[in-house]
Design a protein around this motif. Structure first.
Motif, PDB file in Angstrom:
ATOM      1  N   GLU A  43     -17.965  -5.525  44.463  1.00 39.11           N
ATOM      2  CA  GLU A  43     -17.860  -4.599  43.331  1.00 39.11           C
ATOM      3  C   GLU A  43     -17.866  -3.148  43.819  1.00 39.11           C
ATOM      4  O   GLU A  43     -17.085  -2.313  43.355  1.00 39.11           O
ATOM      5  CB  GLU A  43     -19.030  -4.813  42.369  1.00 39.11           C
ATOM      6  N   SER A  44     -18.732  -2.855  44.780  1.00 37.10           N
ATOM      7  CA  SER A  44     -18.817  -1.496  45.317  1.00 37.10           C
ATOM      8  C   SER A  44     -17.506  -1.091  45.990  1.00 37.10           C
ATOM      9  O   SER A  44     -17.017   0.034  45.819  1.00 37.10           O
ATOM     10  CB  SER A  44     -19.972  -1.410  46.314  1.00 37.10           C
ATOM     11  N   ALA A  45     -16.937  -2.030  46.757  1.00 37.60           N
ATOM     12  CA  ALA A  45     -15.683  -1.724  47.464  1.00 37.60           C
ATOM     13  C   ALA A  45     -14.532  -1.536  46.486  1.00 37.60           C
ATOM     14  O   ALA A  45     -13.709  -0.621  46.634  1.00 37.60           O
ATOM     15  CB  ALA A  45     -15.362  -2.855  48.445  1.00 37.60           C
ATOM     16  N   ILE A  46     -14.462  -2.375  45.461  1.00 33.81           N
ATOM     17  CA  ILE A  46     -13.358  -2.288  44.505  1.00 33.81           C
ATOM     18  C   ILE A  46     -13.500  -1.063  43.607  1.00 33.81           C
ATOM     19  O   ILE A  46     -12.509  -0.522  43.125  1.00 33.81           O
ATOM     20  CB  ILE A  46     -13.277  -3.586  43.672  1.00 33.81           C
ATOM     21  N   SER A  47     -14.729  -0.617  43.393  1.00 31.41           N
ATOM     22  CA  SER A  47     -14.934   0.601  42.595  1.00 31.41           C
ATOM     23  C   SER A  47     -14.217   1.778  43.241  1.00 31.41           C
ATOM     24  O   SER A  47     -13.686   2.656  42.555  1.00 31.41           O
ATOM     25  CB  SER A  47     -16.421   0.903  42.460  1.00 31.41           C
ATOM     26  N   GLU A  48     -14.189   1.795  44.573  1.00 33.02           N
ATOM     27  CA  GLU A  48     -13.487   2.863  45.281  1.00 33.02           C
ATOM     28  C   GLU A  48     -11.975   2.725  45.081  1.00 33.02           C
ATOM     29  O   GLU A  48     -11.259   3.721  44.935  1.00 33.02           O
ATOM     30  CB  GLU A  48     -13.830   2.807  46.769  1.00 33.02           C
ATOM     31  N   GLU A  49     -11.480   1.482  45.053  1.00 37.36           N
ATOM     32  CA  GLU A  49     -10.059   1.269  44.809  1.00 37.36           C
ATOM     33  C   GLU A  49      -9.691   1.696  43.389  1.00 37.36           C
ATOM     34  O   GLU A  49      -8.601   2.234  43.156  1.00 37.36           O
ATOM     35  CB  GLU A  49      -9.707  -0.205  45.006  1.00 37.36           C
ATOM     36  N   ALA A  50     -10.589   1.445  42.432  1.00 38.01           N
ATOM     37  CA  ALA A  50     -10.315   1.809  41.051  1.00 38.01           C
ATOM     38  C   ALA A  50     -10.158   3.316  40.902  1.00 38.01           C
ATOM     39  O   ALA A  50      -9.417   3.804  40.047  1.00 38.01           O
ATOM     40  CB  ALA A  50     -11.440   1.302  40.148  1.00 38.01           C
ATOM     41  N   ALA A  51     -10.852   4.062  41.758  1.00 36.45           N
ATOM     42  CA  ALA A  51     -10.762   5.526  41.703  1.00 36.45           C
ATOM     43  C   ALA A  51      -9.367   6.009  42.092  1.00 36.45           C
ATOM     44  O   ALA A  51      -8.974   7.137  41.772  1.00 36.45           O
ATOM     45  CB  ALA A  51     -11.809   6.146  42.623  1.00 36.45           C
ATOM     46  N   ARG A  66      -1.386   3.447  39.983  1.00 34.86           N
ATOM     47  CA  ARG A  66      -1.677   2.929  38.648  1.00 34.86           C
ATOM     48  C   ARG A  66      -1.829   1.410  38.678  1.00 34.86           C
ATOM     49  O   ARG A  66      -2.747   0.851  38.053  1.00 34.86           O
ATOM     50  CB  ARG A  66      -0.570   3.332  37.671  1.00 34.86           C
ATOM     51  N   LEU A  67      -0.930   0.745  39.400  1.00 35.23           N
ATOM     52  CA  LEU A  67      -1.022  -0.713  39.491  1.00 35.23           C
ATOM     53  C   LEU A  67      -2.311  -1.147  40.185  1.00 35.23           C
ATOM     54  O   LEU A  67      -2.976  -2.096  39.762  1.00 35.23           O
ATOM     55  CB  LEU A  67       0.197  -1.262  40.244  1.00 35.23           C
ATOM     56  N   ALA A  68      -2.657  -0.438  41.262  1.00 34.82           N
ATOM     57  CA  ALA A  68      -3.888  -0.762  42.000  1.00 34.82           C
ATOM     58  C   ALA A  68      -5.107  -0.533  41.121  1.00 34.82           C
ATOM     59  O   ALA A  68      -6.068  -1.321  41.136  1.00 34.82           O
ATOM     60  CB  ALA A  68      -3.982   0.082  43.267  1.00 34.82           C
ATOM     61  N   GLY A  69      -5.081   0.537  40.334  1.00 36.30           N
ATOM     62  CA  GLY A  69      -6.204   0.836  39.444  1.00 36.30           C
ATOM     63  C   GLY A  69      -6.367  -0.225  38.378  1.00 36.30           C
ATOM     64  O   GLY A  69      -7.488  -0.645  38.058  1.00 36.30           O
ATOM     65  N   GLN A  70      -5.248  -0.685  37.813  1.00 37.39           N
ATOM     66  CA  GLN A  70      -5.313  -1.718  36.785  1.00 37.39           C
ATOM     67  C   GLN A  70      -5.847  -3.035  37.358  1.00 37.39           C
ATOM     68  O   GLN A  70      -6.671  -3.712  36.736  1.00 37.39           O
ATOM     69  CB  GLN A  70      -3.915  -1.935  36.189  1.00 37.39           C
ATOM     70  N   ALA A  71      -5.359  -3.400  38.549  1.00 36.40           N
ATOM     71  CA  ALA A  71      -5.825  -4.638  39.190  1.00 36.40           C
ATOM     72  C   ALA A  71      -7.314  -4.540  39.518  1.00 36.40           C
ATOM     73  O   ALA A  71      -8.077  -5.501  39.341  1.00 36.40           O
ATOM     74  CB  ALA A  71      -5.020  -4.903  40.459  1.00 36.40           C
ATOM     75  N   ALA A  72      -7.723  -3.363  40.007  1.00 37.16           N
ATOM     76  CA  ALA A  72      -9.132  -3.171  40.365  1.00 37.16           C
ATOM     77  C   ALA A  72     -10.019  -3.238  39.127  1.00 37.16           C
ATOM     78  O   ALA A  72     -11.111  -3.813  39.164  1.00 37.16           O
ATOM     79  CB  ALA A  72      -9.309  -1.825  41.069  1.00 37.16           C
ATOM     80  N   ALA A  73      -9.549  -2.661  38.019  1.00 37.10           N
ATOM     81  CA  ALA A  73     -10.341  -2.672  36.784  1.00 37.10           C
ATOM     82  C   ALA A  73     -10.546  -4.109  36.295  1.00 37.10           C
ATOM     83  O   ALA A  73     -11.644  -4.485  35.869  1.00 37.10           O
ATOM     84  CB  ALA A  73      -9.650  -1.842  35.714  1.00 37.10           C
ATOM     85  N   ALA A  74      -9.482  -4.921  36.362  1.00 35.14           N
ATOM     86  CA  ALA A  74      -9.591  -6.317  35.942  1.00 35.14           C
ATOM     87  C   ALA A  74     -10.538  -7.086  36.855  1.00 35.14           C
ATOM     88  O   ALA A  74     -11.357  -7.893  36.393  1.00 35.14           O
ATOM     89  CB  ALA A  74      -8.206  -6.966  35.948  1.00 35.14           C
ATOM     90  N   ARG A  75     -10.441  -6.830  38.154  1.00 35.18           N
ATOM     91  CA  ARG A  75     -11.307  -7.506  39.126  1.00 35.18           C
ATOM     92  C   ARG A  75     -12.763  -7.085  38.929  1.00 35.18           C
ATOM     93  O   ARG A  75     -13.669  -7.915  39.034  1.00 35.18           O
ATOM     94  CB  ARG A  75     -10.837  -7.157  40.548  1.00 35.18           C
ATOM     95  N   LEU A  76     -12.970  -5.800  38.627  1.00 36.20           N
ATOM     96  CA  LEU A  76     -14.329  -5.312  38.398  1.00 36.20           C
ATOM     97  C   LEU A  76     -14.965  -5.993  37.197  1.00 36.20           C
ATOM     98  O   LEU A  76     -16.137  -6.367  37.225  1.00 36.20           O
ATOM     99  CB  LEU A  76     -14.314  -3.791  38.183  1.00 36.20           C
ATOM    100  N   GLU A  77     -14.193  -6.160  36.129  1.00 35.23           N
ATOM    101  CA  GLU A  77     -14.719  -6.823  34.930  1.00 35.23           C
ATOM    102  C   GLU A  77     -15.140  -8.256  35.257  1.00 35.23           C
ATOM    103  O   GLU A  77     -16.201  -8.721  34.828  1.00 35.23           O
ATOM    104  CB  GLU A  77     -13.660  -6.820  33.835  1.00 35.23           C
ATOM    105  N   SER A  78     -14.316  -8.944  36.048  1.00 37.06           N
ATOM    106  CA  SER A  78     -14.633 -10.312  36.434  1.00 37.06           C
ATOM    107  C   SER A  78     -15.886 -10.363  37.308  1.00 37.06           C
ATOM    108  O   SER A  78     -16.765 -11.209  37.118  1.00 37.06           O
ATOM    109  CB  SER A  78     -13.447 -10.916  37.188  1.00 37.06           C
ATOM    110  N   LEU A  79     -15.977  -9.434  38.270  1.00 36.27           N
ATOM    111  CA  LEU A  79     -17.124  -9.406  39.172  1.00 36.27           C
ATOM    112  C   LEU A  79     -18.415  -9.107  38.428  1.00 36.27           C
ATOM    113  O   LEU A  79     -19.458  -9.723  38.685  1.00 36.27           O
ATOM    114  CB  LEU A  79     -16.900  -8.359  40.265  1.00 36.27           C
ATOM    115  N   ARG A  80     -18.358  -8.150  37.498  1.00 33.74           N
ATOM    116  CA  ARG A  80     -19.566  -7.796  36.750  1.00 33.74           C
ATOM    117  C   ARG A  80     -20.029  -8.952  35.875  1.00 33.74           C
ATOM    118  O   ARG A  80     -21.234  -9.155  35.692  1.00 33.74           O
ATOM    119  CB  ARG A  80     -19.302  -6.534  35.935  1.00 33.74           C
ATOM    120  N   GLY A  81     -19.066  -9.717  35.348  1.00 31.04           N
ATOM    121  CA  GLY A  81     -19.442 -10.914  34.594  1.00 31.04           C
ATOM    122  C   GLY A  81     -20.095 -11.945  35.492  1.00 31.04           C
ATOM    123  O   GLY A  81     -21.070 -12.597  35.114  1.00 31.04           O
ATOM    124  N   GLU A  82     -19.566 -12.083  36.714  1.00 33.77           N
ATOM    125  CA  GLU A  82     -20.133 -13.025  37.686  1.00 33.77           C
ATOM    126  C   GLU A  82     -21.542 -12.611  38.088  1.00 33.77           C
ATOM    127  O   GLU A  82     -22.441 -13.451  38.211  1.00 33.77           O
ATOM    128  CB  GLU A  82     -19.222 -13.071  38.912  1.00 33.77           C
TER     129      GLU A  82
END
Length: 302
Positions: free
Chosen positions: A194-202, A261-277
């Motif tokens: 989650e921490s690593a992907i948060s940087e990608e979302a930025a 933009r594509l990377a941010g969207q993918a990261a946001a979706a992955r973050l939501e999944s990770l936070r649920g996990e």
């Protein structure tokens, strides 16, 4: 008949049974190697049931499990008694504080007070399934109605009986420890990801800047030529690829904007999944703290 004393520590995370002689621990049901030979100090401590603190914890931790808040607010109760409190109050083990209104909280507090009163009149009993001891308690356990209850005249008899039978079966603590370690490992891994992907979302935040730079270059093509490494426009210095033409340099920035933009969207979706996990893992860990029997381990793993 001698100077030895059997000390039963019933409640809390460090519950144990100790054999003490002349102030020294001779043997212990759990952690024998660590405790044998160490001094035992007798203490007399007041047990405080802080209901205002319990109410405050419910308000401040709406996403936390009620069972977790109960154990933290009244640690002396222990997992088995907390399970009994929830059962008597008709509260699900998975219930969160956010599901609790004033009426439900008042009812739960009344049950806690009732259980505390029961604890003042202890009567030892062991609950079994197929002659295998599952639970030990000094109060009646309504949530264990499906088990066979065996009552004893004194605590020493019940403890001896419980330990003799329990040592012959697999320890629930071993199984729950293994489950806890596995779940905690996955939660920690998810948190690192989650921490690593948060940087990608930025990276998506840079998309607008890339697109703006591309537009500026397209509007000022005459100021550039192939081979330039930079160009200054309106006081802003823009990096260029000398191998590309002015138009292709502009297109490069547009492509960066699209990828960001594509990377941010993918990261946001992955973050939501990770936070649920992560949330699920933490809830499982809290629920696992209340598992005290082999049957409950089996149900937990379904």
């Amino acid at each position: 008949e001698d100077d030895r004393v059997l000390v039963a520590q019933f409640f809390g995370p460090k519950s144990n049974v100790l054999l003490v002689e002349s102030g020294t621990i001779e043997d212990a049901f759990k952690q024998t190697r660590e405790l044998a030979g160490t001094p035992y100090k007798w203490t007399e401590e007041d047990i405080i049931f802080d209901f205002p603190q319990f109410r405050q914890a419910l308000e401040e931790n709406p996403s936390a499990l009620v069972s977790t808040i109960l154990r933290k607010s009244f640690p002396v109760l222990g997992a088995t008694v907390v399970r009994e409190v929830l059962f008597r109050a008709d509260v699900a083990v998975s219930a969160s504080a956010s599901q609790f209104g004033d009426e439900a909280r008042t009812a739960l507090e009344q049950v806690v007070r009732s259980v505390i009163a029961d604890l003042q009149r202890p009567h030892a009993r062991v609950y079994e399934k197929d002659e295998e001891p599952e639970l030990f308690s000094i109060i009646p356990l309504r949530h264990a109605a499906a088990l066979q209850e065996k009552e004893f005249e004194n605590v020493h008899e019940s403890v001896r009986y419980f330990l003799a039978r329990r040592r012959a079966v697999s320890q629930v603590s071993d199984r729950t420890s293994a489950l806890t370690a596995t779940i905690r490992q996955r939660v920690e891994k998810a948190k690192r990801t989650e921490s690593a992907i948060s940087e990608e979302a930025a990276e998506s935040a840079r998309a607008d800047a890339y697109e703006r730079t591309g537009s500026v270059l397209m509007a000022n093509l005459s100021l550039m030529q192939k081979g330039d490494r930079t160009v200054a426009i309106d006081g802003e210095k823009i990096a260029l690829d000398p191998k590309l033409s002015p138009v292709h340099n502009a297109q490069r920035y547009f492509e960066r904007a699209k990828r960001s933009r594509l990377a941010g969207q993918a990261a946001a979706a992955r973050l939501e999944s990770l936070r649920g996990e992560i949330a699920l893992g933490e809830r499982l860990l809290s629920s696992l703290e209340l598992v005290t029997t082999n049957e409950e381990v089996k149900q937990f793993m379904l």
